[in-house]
Scaffold this active site. Structure first.
Site, short mmCIF file in Angstrom:
data_model
loop_
_atom_site.label_atom_id
_atom_site.label_comp_id
_atom_site.label_asym_id
_atom_site.label_seq_id
_atom_site.Cartn_x
_atom_site.Cartn_y
_atom_site.Cartn_z
N LYS A 38 0.81 -1.22 0.00
CA LYS A 38 0.00 0.00 0.00
C LYS A 38 0.84 1.27 0.00
O LYS A 38 0.48 2.28 0.63
CB LYS A 38 -0.97 -0.01 1.19
CG LYS A 38 -1.90 -1.20 1.16
CD LYS A 38 -2.67 -1.39 2.44
CE LYS A 38 -3.49 -2.68 2.39
NZ LYS A 38 -4.11 -3.02 3.66
N ASP B 242 -9.56 -4.92 -0.60
CA ASP B 242 -8.94 -3.91 0.25
C ASP B 242 -8.63 -2.70 -0.62
O ASP B 242 -7.70 -2.71 -1.42
CB ASP B 242 -7.67 -4.47 0.88
CG ASP B 242 -7.06 -3.54 1.93
OD1 ASP B 242 -7.34 -2.34 1.87
OD2 ASP B 242 -6.31 -4.03 2.79
N HIS C 243 -18.65 15.66 -18.00
CA HIS C 243 -18.74 15.73 -16.54
C HIS C 243 -19.90 16.63 -16.10
O HIS C 243 -20.68 16.27 -15.21
CB HIS C 243 -17.42 16.24 -15.95
CG HIS C 243 -16.46 15.15 -15.62
ND1 HIS C 243 -16.32 14.64 -14.36
CD2 HIS C 243 -15.60 14.45 -16.40
CE1 HIS C 243 -15.41 13.68 -14.36
NE2 HIS C 243 -14.95 13.55 -15.59
#
Length: 353
Positions: free
Chosen positions: A168, A244, A339
């Site tokens: 991570k 995760d 967007h």
């Protein structure tokens, strides 16, 4: 008053279908994405549409797989650390038996080391079946560390994790050595699809990839990474399938390649650090179980095969979103118009789950 067992609801939609072939799976499947960024769904959906218009779809090749944990030991001096490292290498088969004694599914497949002063960092590499393997690798590494401390002279405990894993965090070592599933996805888009669906040309996508993903990332100091937004698709896919989510830090380190092949567009995404699993923590929620089953990743297969299938579907999803965004960015104003239109629209609508 807080509820310790509350669930954070993130809007989720299925997009696709995506056509996938390769050395793990041949399938056409919709994919789930849980995200607050509503334009991601139609963007990935456009990439999925392109995959359905290509003969082989997205060709996903699983190159390698391994979960890692690095332990840290302290030696009396550098020479002792080197002797310990050589002892570890010489005892590889012995260490494999230690791992087999503490886990049904973990298998030691590699050992690497780094010496700094009198400190020895040992990076153990495992296959872990259908689990992403964090806990399995840590459990096996703890057993290995205790074994080494008992049998190798001149070393003492430093830490069960020495940050040479690397877990991570954005580092070069994972891109070089791999952590999780290493998947390459490739798509050959016919020129008429490039113009008709993506509203651009192969030459424009190639030029933007060089200037933005490669040169721009180089100038920014990126670490073994040259992509526009791998993290967007990975986070949405990870949240929808019980992964995760912090693993998008290393997972999003990857490289995009694009070539103009006489007007056809060759587009490829390499993801060396895809950390996914179909069993273990995060899989107990009903919606996760349902999503994994719909993806065909809860079938009765040999250990590891469901996780590999999930990895190539995740990688194909990344390619869909990456291709669509880069195509949009070749046209002035297209990204922002999309967007504004999609996010304002979704603000007045209830998002389907």
């Amino acid at each position: 008053m807080t509820d310790e067992h509350a669930v954070a609801g993130v809007p989720m939609r299925w997009v696709g279908p995506v056509r996938i072939s390769g050395n793990v799976a041949t399938t056409e499947t919709h994919v789930p994405l849980a995200t607050y960024e509503s334009p991601l769904w139609p963007s990935v959906g456009r990439g999925a549409k392109v995959s359905m218009l290509a003969e082989r779809g997205i060709v996903a090749t699983l190159v390698d797989e391994r979960m890692t944990r690095s332990v840290l030991v302290e030696a009396t001096d550098a020479q002792t650390a080197l002797a310990a490292a050589r002892a570890v290498e010489a005892r590889f088969e012995e260490l494999r038996e230690v791992v087999r004694g503490c886990s049904r599914f973990a298998e030691l497949v590699g050992v690497r080391h780094e010496i700094n002063a009198n400190l020895l960092f040992v990076r153990f590499e495992f296959t872990t079946g259908d689990a992403s393997g964090h806990n399995m690798a840590t459990l096996a590494s703890d057993a290995l560390l205790q074994h080494l401390l008992r049998t190798v002279p001149g070393i003492s405990y430093g830490s069960i994790s020495g940050n040479y894993c690397t877990d991570k965090k954005a580092t070069a070592v994972n891109g070089i050595l791999g952590r999780g599933k290493n998947v390459v996805t490739e798509l050959l888009v016919p020129r008429e699809v490039v113009s008709g669906v993506l509203r651009t040309t192969a030459a424009k996508v190639v030029q933007l990839n060089v200037r933005k993903n490669m040169l721009g990332t180089l100038l920014a100091g990126g670490i073994r990474s040259a992509n526009a937004h791998f993290a967007n698709m990975l986070l949405g896919f990870y949240l929808a399938t019980g992964q995760d989510a912090a693993n998008i830090v290393e997972g999003s380190q990857g490289v995009v390649m694009a070539e103009d092949r006489d007007g056809d567009l060759y587009f490829a995404c390499t993801l060396p650090n895809l950390i996914v699993g179909t069993v273990g923590n995060g899989k107990g929620l009903a919606f996760v179980e349902s999503n994994l089953a719909r993806l065909g990743c809860r079938a009765d297969r040999e250990p590891g095969e469901n996780a590999r299938r999930l990895a190539v579907i995740a990688a194909a999803t990344v390619l869909c979103g990456e291709l669509s965004l880069l195509a949009a960015q070749t046209n002035p104003g297209e990204l922002m118009r999309a967007h504004v239109h999609l996010e304002r629209g979704s603000a007045t609508q209830k998002v389907g789950v």
